[in-house]
Design a protein around this motif. Structure first.
Motif, PDB file in Angstrom:
ATOM      1  N   GLU A   9       0.842  -1.195   0.000  1.00 41.47           N
ATOM      2  CA  GLU A   9       0.000   0.000   0.000  1.00 41.47           C
ATOM      3  C   GLU A   9       0.877   1.244   0.000  1.00 41.47           C
ATOM      4  O   GLU A   9       1.867   1.317   0.720  1.00 41.47           O
ATOM      5  CB  GLU A   9      -0.891   0.036   1.242  1.00 41.47           C
ATOM      6  N   ASP A  14       1.803   0.676  -4.933  1.00 46.13           N
ATOM      7  CA  ASP A  14       0.448   0.648  -4.411  1.00 46.13           C
ATOM      8  C   ASP A  14      -0.449  -0.275  -5.232  1.00 46.13           C
ATOM      9  O   ASP A  14      -0.498  -0.202  -6.457  1.00 46.13           O
ATOM     10  CB  ASP A  14      -0.139   2.061  -4.412  1.00 46.13           C
ATOM     11  N   LYS A  67       0.523  -6.852   5.657  1.00 45.37           N
ATOM     12  CA  LYS A  67       0.651  -6.093   4.420  1.00 45.37           C
ATOM     13  C   LYS A  67       1.829  -5.148   4.614  1.00 45.37           C
ATOM     14  O   LYS A  67       2.326  -4.969   5.731  1.00 45.37           O
ATOM     15  CB  LYS A  67      -0.640  -5.323   4.096  1.00 45.37           C
ATOM     16  N   ALA A  69       3.261  -1.256   4.154  1.00 41.96           N
ATOM     17  CA  ALA A  69       2.908   0.145   3.957  1.00 41.96           C
ATOM     18  C   ALA A  69       4.175   0.910   3.585  1.00 41.96           C
ATOM     19  O   ALA A  69       5.248   0.678   4.147  1.00 41.96           O
ATOM     20  CB  ALA A  69       2.305   0.725   5.233  1.00 41.96           C
TER      21      ALA A  69
END
Length: 100
Positions: A9, A14, A67, A69
């Motif tokens: 992300e 992204d 995930k 970032a």
């Protein structure tokens, strides 16, 4: 070795999902560095992503997965901060020691 499809992300990656190798604990690494070559032939730019929880389960609050970032500061936030350490006096991490 086991791998897991992990979403990214923020930043240039992204929305992408890449297979990331898992460590011996079954978790992906805390930081993921992606070197991007410079078009002019200079040193590569390194994109840094930090591992964050993807979500938590209902009652127990267990992590459902991970995930990555985007971390635009990169290396600045990667150093361990011990409570007994002296703060950095100058930018770049070098202290101004007058003692020698």
């Amino acid at each position: 070795m086991k791998s897991e499809d992990t979403p990214f992300e923020g930043g240039p990656m992204d929305g992408r999902v890449l297979p990331v190798l898992l460590g011996i604990t079954g978790h992906p690494p805390k930081t993921y560095r992606i070197p991007v070559p410079d078009a002019a032939g200079g040193p590569p730019t390194v994109l840094v992503y930090r591992r964050v929880p993807r979500g938590h389960s209902g009652k127990l609050g267990l992590t459902r997965g991970w995930k990555y970032a985007y971390d635009p500061q990169g290396e600045a936030g990667s150093r361990l901060r011990w409570p007994w350490s002296k703060p950095d006096a100058t930018p770049g991490g070098k202290r101004d020691d007058a003692d020698g």
